[in-house]
Scaffold this motif. Structure first.
Motif, PDB file in Angstrom:
ATOM      1  N   ALA A 196       0.658  -1.102  -0.078  1.00 42.39           N
ATOM      2  CA  ALA A 196       0.060  -0.143  -0.081  1.00 42.39           C
ATOM      3  C   ALA A 196       0.639   1.139  -0.025  1.00 42.39           C
ATOM      4  O   ALA A 196       0.568   2.346  -0.732  1.00 42.39           O
ATOM      5  N   ARG A 197       1.951   1.108   0.801  1.00 39.34           N
ATOM      6  CA  ARG A 197       2.760   2.580   0.798  1.00 39.34           C
ATOM      7  C   ARG A 197       3.423   2.302  -0.810  1.00 39.34           C
ATOM      8  O   ARG A 197       3.444   3.761  -1.073  1.00 39.34           O
TER       9      ARG A 197
ATOM     10  N   ASP B  15       2.250   1.705  -3.497  1.00 39.08           N
ATOM     11  CA  ASP B  15       1.112   2.044  -4.386  1.00 39.08           C
ATOM     12  C   ASP B  15       1.106   3.613  -4.053  1.00 39.08           C
ATOM     13  O   ASP B  15       0.653   4.522  -5.240  1.00 39.08           O
ATOM     14  N   ARG B  16       1.003   4.304  -3.058  1.00 42.00           N
ATOM     15  CA  ARG B  16       0.685   5.696  -2.528  1.00 42.00           C
ATOM     16  C   ARG B  16       1.882   6.478  -3.310  1.00 42.00           C
ATOM     17  O   ARG B  16       1.697   7.556  -3.754  1.00 42.00           O
ATOM     18  N   ARG B  17       3.256   5.939  -3.040  1.00 38.45           N
ATOM     19  CA  ARG B  17       4.360   6.729  -3.634  1.00 38.45           C
ATOM     20  C   ARG B  17       4.174   6.541  -5.231  1.00 38.45           C
ATOM     21  O   ARG B  17       4.220   7.857  -5.678  1.00 38.45           O
TER      22      ARG B  17
ATOM     23  N   LEU C   8       1.262   6.704  -6.886  1.00 38.66           N
ATOM     24  CA  LEU C   8       0.296   7.587  -7.374  1.00 38.66           C
ATOM     25  C   LEU C   8       0.885   9.064  -7.019  1.00 38.66           C
ATOM     26  O   LEU C   8       0.277  10.080  -7.878  1.00 38.66           O
ATOM     27  N   ARG C   9       1.628   9.369  -5.984  1.00 38.84           N
ATOM     28  CA  ARG C   9       2.155  10.723  -5.661  1.00 38.84           C
ATOM     29  C   ARG C   9       2.842  11.081  -6.986  1.00 38.84           C
ATOM     30  O   ARG C   9       3.125  12.345  -7.334  1.00 38.84           O
TER      31      ARG C   9
END
Length: 101
Positions: free
Chosen positions: A90-91, A93-95, A97-98
């Protein structure tokens, strides 16, 4: 004097929390699955290990450590291997996306 020296501290200060872990009084095999363990046996062992973690006075420090250092094996900080993999994914994936945004 170097600017980084302020951040240095004795090793015992950084790791002292481990001496207070509830797992120190438990069977280490409870926290690490035997090779090829699957299904109900693994679920029961993980549940027993997580019960030890749930009562641990240093759960927060252990969880921070294991997530920061990417310990791949065993139950640490009240998290199974699969739970940690989900958090790390999840971390990541968030990176992504950013960066894409």
């Amino acid at each position: 004097m170097s600017r980084t020296t302020y951040a240095l501290r004795p090793t015992v200060d950084a790791w002292e929390w481990q001496l207070r872990g509830s797992c120190r009084d438990a069977d280490p095999e409870l926290f690490f699955h035997p090779e090829l363990e699957r299904g109900a046996a693994r679920q029961h062992r993980d549940a027993a290990a997580l019960a030890v973690c749930a009562e641990c006075p240093v759960l927060r420090q252990c969880r921070q450590h294991v997530l920061a250092h990417r310990e791949a094996y065993g139950v640490w900080g009240g998290l199974t291997e699969d739970q940690r993999e989900e958090i790390w994914a999840a971390r990541t994936d968030r990176r992504r996306l950013r960066r894409a945004g």
